[in-house]
Scaffold this active site. Sequence first.
Site, PDB file in Angstrom:
ATOM      1  N   ARG A 221      -2.566  -1.243   5.714  1.00 36.62           N
ATOM      2  CA  ARG A 221      -3.693  -2.040   4.361  1.00 36.62           C
ATOM      3  C   ARG A 221      -3.409  -3.073   3.993  1.00 36.62           C
ATOM      4  O   ARG A 221      -4.144  -4.057   3.936  1.00 36.62           O
ATOM      5  CB  ARG A 221      -4.393  -0.062   4.191  1.00 36.62           C
ATOM      6  CG  ARG A 221      -4.882   0.460   4.379  1.00 36.62           C
ATOM      7  CD  ARG A 221      -5.011   1.635   3.015  1.00 36.62           C
ATOM      8  NE  ARG A 221      -3.780   2.242   3.277  1.00 36.62           N
ATOM      9  CZ  ARG A 221      -3.668   3.237   1.544  1.00 36.62           C
ATOM     10  NH1 ARG A 221      -5.022   3.732   0.995  1.00 36.62           N
ATOM     11  NH2 ARG A 221      -2.483   3.795   1.749  1.00 36.62           N
TER      12      ARG A 221
ATOM     13  N   CYS B 101       0.618  -1.524   0.122  1.00 41.27           N
ATOM     14  CA  CYS B 101       0.066   0.372   0.028  1.00 41.27           C
ATOM     15  C   CYS B 101       0.979   1.182  -0.184  1.00 41.27           C
ATOM     16  O   CYS B 101       1.765   1.534  -0.796  1.00 41.27           O
ATOM     17  CB  CYS B 101      -1.172  -0.147   1.425  1.00 41.27           C
ATOM     18  SG  CYS B 101      -0.408  -0.497   2.936  1.00 41.27           S
TER      19      CYS B 101
END
Length: 277
Positions: free
Chosen positions: A236, A231
Amino acid sequence: MTEALVSTQWVADNKDSVRLVEVDVDTTQFESGHIPGAVAFNWQTQLQDQTNRDIISQEDLEKLLSEAGISPDTHIVLYGDNNNWFAAYAFWVLKYYGHENVSLLNGGRKKWLAENRETTTETSSYPASQYAVQGVKPEYRADRDYVRQRLEKEGVALVDVRSPAEYSGEIIAPPGMSETAQRAGHIPGAANIPWAQAVAEDGTYKSKEELEKLYAGKGVSPDADEIVTYCRIGERSSHTWFALKYILGYDNVRNYDGSWTEWGNLIATPIRKGDQP
């Protein structure tokens, strides 16, 4: 075998026999109310090495867990805000350093609070332990050289879990985010499957069947020899790494925690722009 993903009801029934650890994007959330018995880890100052810009060192992790009274056989249950972004990151760090007995609370803070479950502002402390890492698992992590060596290699699935605007190069980072890069775009060959597409309205992961369809639709399947998630700073992508490895059971999944803040700043390193890999 410890379940990697546990429900709010399971935690309510078992919270006195596990060590709850809250890891939030907004590090002030814990003080406003948390699950009784939980301790907080700060992702910026405690789970990352501020000098080397790296994950926490083995020695510092041992110190952190020892101060929290955690031993190698303690069952840790992680949860946090933003649908478990940094709770999933902490899960990945602990697994990387070989702590097997760890789970993620499905839905995190959002689901716990939505169900009006018990919270407290009281701080919990535990007798210190002498934690020792049992063994590092490098197969859970990808670095920039690992990714470079696999560009355009058959059988490697790169998964960019950022927003479409970040992936296409329209923006470098979401508004208000301090960690950034010199260039915008994505790693050549990476498929864009935003992390949020794996999450239901209540903050829990979608069903196994829904996740299989989501990732297979972008060419990410158990047939891949290797899968690498990334990410912007690795949190994430940890959320997606968890879904692929622990919900779908895909074997060779790595998290590239350097992610775009590293790749987008590297000299003589290819990038792509637009909505196609």
